[in-house]
Design an enzyme around this catalytic site. Sequence first.
Site, short mmCIF file in Angstrom:
data_model
loop_
_atom_site.label_atom_id
_atom_site.label_comp_id
_atom_site.label_asym_id
_atom_site.label_seq_id
_atom_site.Cartn_x
_atom_site.Cartn_y
_atom_site.Cartn_z
N ASP A 50 -0.49 13.59 4.46
CA ASP A 50 0.47 14.30 3.43
C ASP A 50 1.52 14.54 5.14
O ASP A 50 1.31 15.96 5.58
CB ASP A 50 -0.60 14.78 2.69
CG ASP A 50 0.83 15.96 2.00
OD1 ASP A 50 1.19 15.20 1.19
OD2 ASP A 50 0.89 17.19 2.15
N HIS A 84 5.07 14.44 9.26
CA HIS A 84 6.15 15.09 9.81
C HIS A 84 5.99 16.44 9.72
O HIS A 84 6.85 16.93 10.84
CB HIS A 84 7.88 14.70 8.86
CG HIS A 84 7.82 14.82 7.85
ND1 HIS A 84 7.02 14.24 7.05
CD2 HIS A 84 8.33 16.73 6.93
CE1 HIS A 84 7.28 14.20 5.48
NE2 HIS A 84 7.43 15.98 5.71
N ASP A 138 5.66 11.02 -6.43
CA ASP A 138 6.36 12.48 -6.10
C ASP A 138 7.74 12.29 -6.45
O ASP A 138 8.18 13.39 -5.85
CB ASP A 138 6.31 13.34 -5.28
CG ASP A 138 6.45 12.48 -3.58
OD1 ASP A 138 6.52 11.53 -4.16
OD2 ASP A 138 5.43 13.10 -2.10
#
Length: 1527
Positions: free
Chosen positions: A550, A553, A671
């Site tokens: 999750d 980045h 999401d």
Amino acid sequence: MHVLVLADNGEPSPRSKDKVIQLPPPTKVYRLRFLISSISAIANQGSLWLNLPPSADVAFDRHKFYQYPVQARFHEESFIDVDIHTAGTFAFYWTFKPINNKDGSLFDIDEDDQDGTATGRDNPVSSQTRESLRATAKHYFVVQASLELGHSRLPFAALNIESVVSKWMGPLNTWPVKLDNIAQKGYNMIHFTPLQERGSSNSPYSIFDFLQFDSKLFPNGEADIADLVHSMEHEHQLLALTDVVFNHAAHNATWLTEHPEAGYSVHTAPHLTSALALDTALLKFSNKLKSAGLPTELRSTGDLDRIIDAIKVYVIGGNLKLWEFYVLDVDSILEQLLKAWENCSANRGPPLADIPSSLPELAALIRDQAGVNFKQLSTRFAKSLDNGKATDILAQYLETHGSSSGIRELIVNLLDEINLPLYREYDSDLTIIIDQLYNRIKYTRLDEHGPRLGPITPESPLIETYFSRIRTPDGSEIALANNGWIWNGNPLVDFAGPQSKAYLCREVIIWGDCVKLRYGESADDSPFLWDLMKRYVQLCARYFHGLRIDNCHSTPLHVGEYLLDQARLVRPNLFVVAELFTGSEEMDKIFVERLGIASLIREAMQAWSVEELSRLVHRHGGRPIGSFSKRSLSYINPFGEDDDDNEKYASLVHHIVPLPIGAMFMDCTHDNETPAQKRTVEDTLPNAALVAMCASSIGSVMGYDECYPRLLDIVQESRQYSFQTEPDRGGIGHVKAQLAQVHRELALSNAEEMHVHHEGQYITIHRLDPRSGNGYFLIARTKFQQENNQGLNTIYLHGQLAETKLSVHLSVIDSDTHELSSKDDDKGIIKGIATKIVSLQPADILYKDAENMTEITLPDNFPQGSIILLKTRIKAVNHKLDKFVRSEALNSVKSLSLVDLNVVLYRCNAEERDVSAGADGTYGVPNYGQLTYAGLQGWISAMCDMVKSNDLGHPIAAHLRQGTWALDYVVNRLNKYITSGHKNIQSLVEWLKSRFEAIRPLPDFLRPRYFAMIIYTAYAACQWRALSLMSSTVRHGTLFLQQLAMTSIQMIGLVNSASILPFDQVGVMAAGLPHFSTQYMRCWGRDVFISLRGLCLVTGRYDEALSHILAFARTLKHGLIPNLLDSGRNPRYNARDATWLFLQACQDYYTMAPNGKTLLEKKVPRRFPLDDTYIPVDDDRAFSYETSIHDIIYEILSRHAKGIHFREANAGPALDSQMKPEGFNIDIEVDWADTGLIFGGSQFNCGTWMDKMGESERAGNKGVPGTPRDGAAIEISGLLKSTLRWVNQLRSRGEFNYDAVTTGEGKAKTLEQWEDMVQASFEKSYYIPLDAAADGDYDVDAKIVNRRGIYKDLYRSGKPYEDYQLRPNFALAMTVAPELFVVEHARQALVLADAVIRGPVGMRTLDPSDLNYRPDYINGVDNDDFATSKGRNYHQGPEWIWCTGYFLRSVLHFGRVGADEKHSVALLQQITRRVKDHRKWILNSPWAGLTELTNKDGALCFDSSPTQCWSTATLLDVYQDVVNRNV
């Protein structure tokens, strides 16, 4: 074996910025070969360092590298083999001893800085090792994990994943039926959001306890998880994937109170002090809105403007004083500096190099050299000065610019000057802060698409807090920074770190329920956190087949590396997928290869238009249909191994090329908004179908197939999923199952080719396996919004059959349920929009046998939200075709000779027309042009880039799709050669014909693929055959060496108009192609004998070498070998050097050929009588007597000794239209009085290789040689010495019967005396000493000297200054007669030449400092420039490639004198560097050779012959010299 080719600097080749080296799963151990070319830059004391453990029994440690020394040889490729036994991501680098690359470093091996070497943290070389060795940067490769399901391997492209939020799944005992429901929809893996205990927000991503699973759902903890995953895999055929959250924890996690150092606080991150102060002030302001008379509920931007104005006054302008975090405290530092000033003189530092001349310069200097804490924000007034350094700088400043009487005022002004840019920085940041506050408050309170939070209360403050304030066990409060994300942030920079002001500037979109975790640089910075997260990730890896990272980045790379390494210790075959949004494919690559990520999440619902959706499908759908094979198109073994089993080799060896980063292409993620929200509910079906057709892992989210009306709130939603499919709430589950089956079928058959077409509302995708011909064709009519009716053009499938498998539409049943409502019903179940799948009429399919084509038209009723799926089959394709077109190629060429191969592989247009009486030439491709060769090399050169880049739009690919003309041409031209003496090629012609017949029925889009496959296979087989007929040096040599050797086949062939014999067709060497390919211009004595050693002797073509020697020997006349042979019919004797090059070739043949000694006794019939009478070729006296080569050698020596004087036969314009009458007079003498050197020529002719005659009447240079080079040319002197040395050695062994010559005056001179004269006079005659004081020891006119430390090009020429010119000819003399040169002088001259006249590819033919230097040769320009018109400057600066070979041979010889092994390797590296551009040139040249010459600095010369015999020959000589010296 998988072969990874490395460039000279150690990086993978070809290099890719956005693709990754990916290796297949090691289901069985296989070998990875690291291949480096010859003595590359990394070979000197080189070692490969690899962190892959040597065996599977050894645990992986990312920081432990294993050493593999390389034993490199100049003429052979070097490689290191390692076993691949474990999945994961692995790094490698090289250590090596660098050599000097500075000017003058030719024989100097001192180390030099290397571009691209690793430094700092990335440099894995220890400090001790670094003193002597350098390390390259690290490079990575990823070994894919292996997934299995039902005892069968499941490739990543077959994965079909559904995301599930566990808290909406209901009690665990109800899961089996629900898991069956998911499996029945065709999914084979479930992605679970985190299953750990959740924090107070109830978000799965706000984890309360990383080591405990949700106790309400899994009361037995790990045991329940183990049972769940086991039953999923073995009872439901589902693999398990779970999220891992590395970046944050729930803000109410109890362990944070005990270990607040795991978060960012003012104690662990003082740079956040200002951000916390602002955040606290904003919270207080939020609580005082009402008392300040400000609105507590925003209804307009006017209300917002009032709030922002108040923030400026009451927060920013209040007691916050943010500027104190930016600037110096002037009052405090003033007093400190004044106190320090008193002791300044006693503590003077080093003097300043440059004294500032102004106050701003002084301020900048003090800030840079005495500033403290200037690089980042910290606490209030944290910025200060080192008083001692500052006052010392002040003192030195005042010594130059005034006295200390006004020191207080100066310091105040100075501090204000230092503060000035700091205040500007503050003002700039303040603007950002205000803008961010305005935009965020507007979004959360006013925007239509925002949450519209309503009244401002203590529970819902004006703006979210950036910090969670927690109580530690001792009762104190500590504020920990919350996590979030920022727009366009650099993922490699920690936005909570000291280099970022994101928290202060309010740039973070904050997650108020999550505290950002602080790892630091290593476990020492936060030991509890590192250990906790290690146990967490290993807990997840213990049970789950894969991990989804999750917010990848935002994960510090070194943290991600460590945690995934720990996870792979538990589960080596770990599937890793990531949510990664860096905004850059180059940045994606860094994360993918460092973390070993298999796939990145990508989403179809992100498409904002049908066009964008088609682009995404194209990107993830696979390779274009008809793509060129990813496997090596040819199977021929490149490592020189004796392996005739070519098919076996093909199955074992794979050449690695970087591959695109894998995608997990989701129709919708958990999401993002649903189709009903972003488009229409009907678009659910076409969107899902398009994703299912892609050649990647795919996925969806629970509720998508059920047509949920909106995105479920991961925090607020409390209902459960609906699993019982009601008749009136069909969703798309049943269709999804059929699509999933197609996706898996295509993946398991490795059907990765597709074609995507977008037409208005329609997207079609055809995906197939070109090896079996089976595929599926999807027609999807999207419904982004309701639009007018639109048809689709008729679809044509050439050479294919099709049948409808599915034709359906998603229809809404009840419009009332279409409302985007999320209200709970009485059962607490999340219901989808009531829809149903409506069957439609199948497509109208018509197969037209005569046209071998299928027509497809849509049914009349095909509304938006519909799909048709067709199964297709290419009639002419099956699994055997690929194997068939590649098979038996070696057998078809096993009888070919090298002359046959000249026909099969090469033949320029002029050669092809010569053989066909002008009827046939090379092949012309529309919109591309003529191929360079009629043979296979012409196709290979033209198709190489097309195949590498998979350019199906290339003109050749288009031409092949349009028809079979190219197939016919390849076969037909070879058929003609069968009837003209090349019977051996019959077998190859039959092979080609049968393969082309097999592909003729194919659809046109597959023709380029298979044509390329056939041509490449035939070409590789021919190369294999060619190399098998050559010397072992070539067979086992480097690719570059083999490429050089192949040019000998280019250059030696049969043509009708030229031969080396007047009455027989014999293979004849061309000087170059295409300029010197036919008739009398094909064969030149000078070119042949410069090239003979390399093209014939080095390659093992001894018969051709002998035939050329004997053919030219037949034509000896005047004691000279002709320059232009003209098949022995009308030879021309205008070259002074060709004869001596002939003698050198005889010496080389004698030395190198297996029966070379027999050359001396070979007899040849003489073309002309001994009295030099010119007679026609058909005269009875021609060839009427024989002479041995032994006697011919002596005849040459004796004729030169007496002097040669004649006028060319047939002199006049018919012989040479450019020559002046005087130029036909040939005069050659030996200087018996002084030097023993041979002198000749005049200012009217040009008797050496620099033979350009002026041709321009306009410029007045016609008949004026550009480079007459009369006198004693240095290369002829060297060749003379070499010949005399050889014959004297022969005589000493009783192999040469002559011992003396007679001079023109009738005096006898022994051959030994002649050799001694040349030896004694050479240095004195040619050397120009570096020190003018030594001029007296040499024959030097100091007034003419242009450059010292060189060897003259000429001695006693007609223009004295021409003697002193620096040209590359001295290297030829050095090569053949190194004993003439003083070693120190030779080295010095070579170093200077390396710096001055060596170009990137060729040697400059004249010193650039010479006034006559004209480096650009343009033969077609006739102007007024005497020096250059009509190319008179041919040898006055242009850079000739063949000279480089002799230069490097000289370097090798003189560099080896007295050198040890270490110096020898370094010397070979220096030579390797100097041929790097030659390697590039021959690789990229469509002529597959080296050009004759280049213009200035390696620029392409359009008038140069693009492939020249001597250009490659002399480089082959270099390799042979290395072999001879056993380096």
